[in-house]
Write a protein that holds these residues in place. Structure first.
Motif, short mmCIF file in Angstrom:
data_model
loop_
_atom_site.label_atom_id
_atom_site.label_comp_id
_atom_site.label_asym_id
_atom_site.label_seq_id
_atom_site.Cartn_x
_atom_site.Cartn_y
_atom_site.Cartn_z
N SER A 1 0.87 -1.17 0.00
CA SER A 1 0.00 0.00 0.00
C SER A 1 0.91 1.22 0.00
O SER A 1 2.12 1.11 0.18
CB SER A 1 -0.89 0.02 1.25
OG SER A 1 -0.08 0.19 2.41
N HIS A 2 0.33 2.39 -0.15
CA HIS A 2 1.11 3.62 -0.12
C HIS A 2 1.82 3.76 1.23
O HIS A 2 3.00 4.10 1.31
CB HIS A 2 0.21 4.83 -0.39
CG HIS A 2 0.93 6.12 -0.32
ND1 HIS A 2 1.86 6.51 -1.26
CD2 HIS A 2 0.87 7.13 0.60
CE1 HIS A 2 2.35 7.69 -0.93
NE2 HIS A 2 1.76 8.09 0.19
N THR B 1 4.75 1.33 1.57
CA THR B 1 5.87 1.79 0.75
C THR B 1 6.67 2.85 1.51
O THR B 1 7.90 2.80 1.56
CB THR B 1 5.35 2.34 -0.59
OG1 THR B 1 4.68 1.28 -1.27
CG2 THR B 1 6.47 2.85 -1.45
N TYR C 1 3.63 -0.67 -6.34
CA TYR C 1 2.39 -0.07 -5.88
C TYR C 1 1.56 0.56 -7.00
O TYR C 1 0.34 0.43 -7.03
CB TYR C 1 2.67 0.96 -4.77
CG TYR C 1 1.40 1.59 -4.27
CD1 TYR C 1 0.48 0.83 -3.56
CD2 TYR C 1 1.10 2.90 -4.54
CE1 TYR C 1 -0.72 1.38 -3.12
CE2 TYR C 1 -0.09 3.47 -4.10
CZ TYR C 1 -0.99 2.70 -3.38
OH TYR C 1 -2.17 3.24 -2.96
#
Length: 179
Positions: A27-28, A31, A64
């Motif tokens: 996911s953001h 990351t 991502y």
């Protein structure tokens, strides 16, 4: 490896001198956390110059932003990230799912970049920046060019078709550093 199974690939790479590894849904937020962990790790502290950090960012963004989604949750992208150190280089191995319809184009891009020398890569990067508008993902497609410019040698990659929709894409990059 005679064949590529993403978990066998991970297990084989996990035997190397790893600094950090992760396999699962990206996911953001994850990351960002991996970037912070990589930057503050005692093995990388002081050696993780902007060149290496930039390649890590590009590789994680590839998972991502460009990886095929997890059918159960479209906000997550399954992937693998490993960074390690040997001699005077860092190695980065990433893997993610990719739609089969995108394999041929990505393979062509990487093969093209691997054929260019440093001057040709620099000129190609400038051309892409000047002539390409931003895509929906917010980039002009220069992540692979940047990664190739910073890498020692060619970008090594493999694809393994998993089913009629998805393939596993594995990318390995080595980046030299000076102690």
């Amino acid at each position: 490896m005679t064949h590529l199974n993403c978990f066998e690939w991970y297990d084989e790479l996990d035997k190397e001198d790893l600094i950090l590894s992760f396999k699962g849904d990206f996911s953001h937020e994850l990351t960002r956390a991996i970037l912070i962990l990589t930057e503050t790790n005692r093995e990388t502290k002081g050696k993780l110059n902007s060149k290496v950090f930039g390649v890590i960012v590009e590789c994680l963004q590839n998972i991502y932003k460009h990886g095929a989604d997890n059918p159960e949750n479209s906000n997550l992208r399954p992937g693998i990230f490993l960074i390690g150190k040997r001699a005077n280089e860092f190695f980065i191995h990433v893997g993610n799912m990719i739609l089969n319809t995108n394999v041929k184009e990505l393979k062509g891009k990487i093969d093209h970049l691997n054929q260019l020398n440093e001057d040709e890569l620099r000129a190609f990067q400038q051309k892409v920046v000047k002539t390409t508008s931003l895509s929906e993902e917010g980039n002009a497609g220069i992540g692979l060019i940047y990664t190739k410019r910073k890498a020692k040698g060619n970008l090594e990659y493999k694809f393994k078709e998993l089913d009629s929709r998805i393939s596993f894409f594995a990318l390995s990059v080595c980046i030299p550093f000076n102690e």
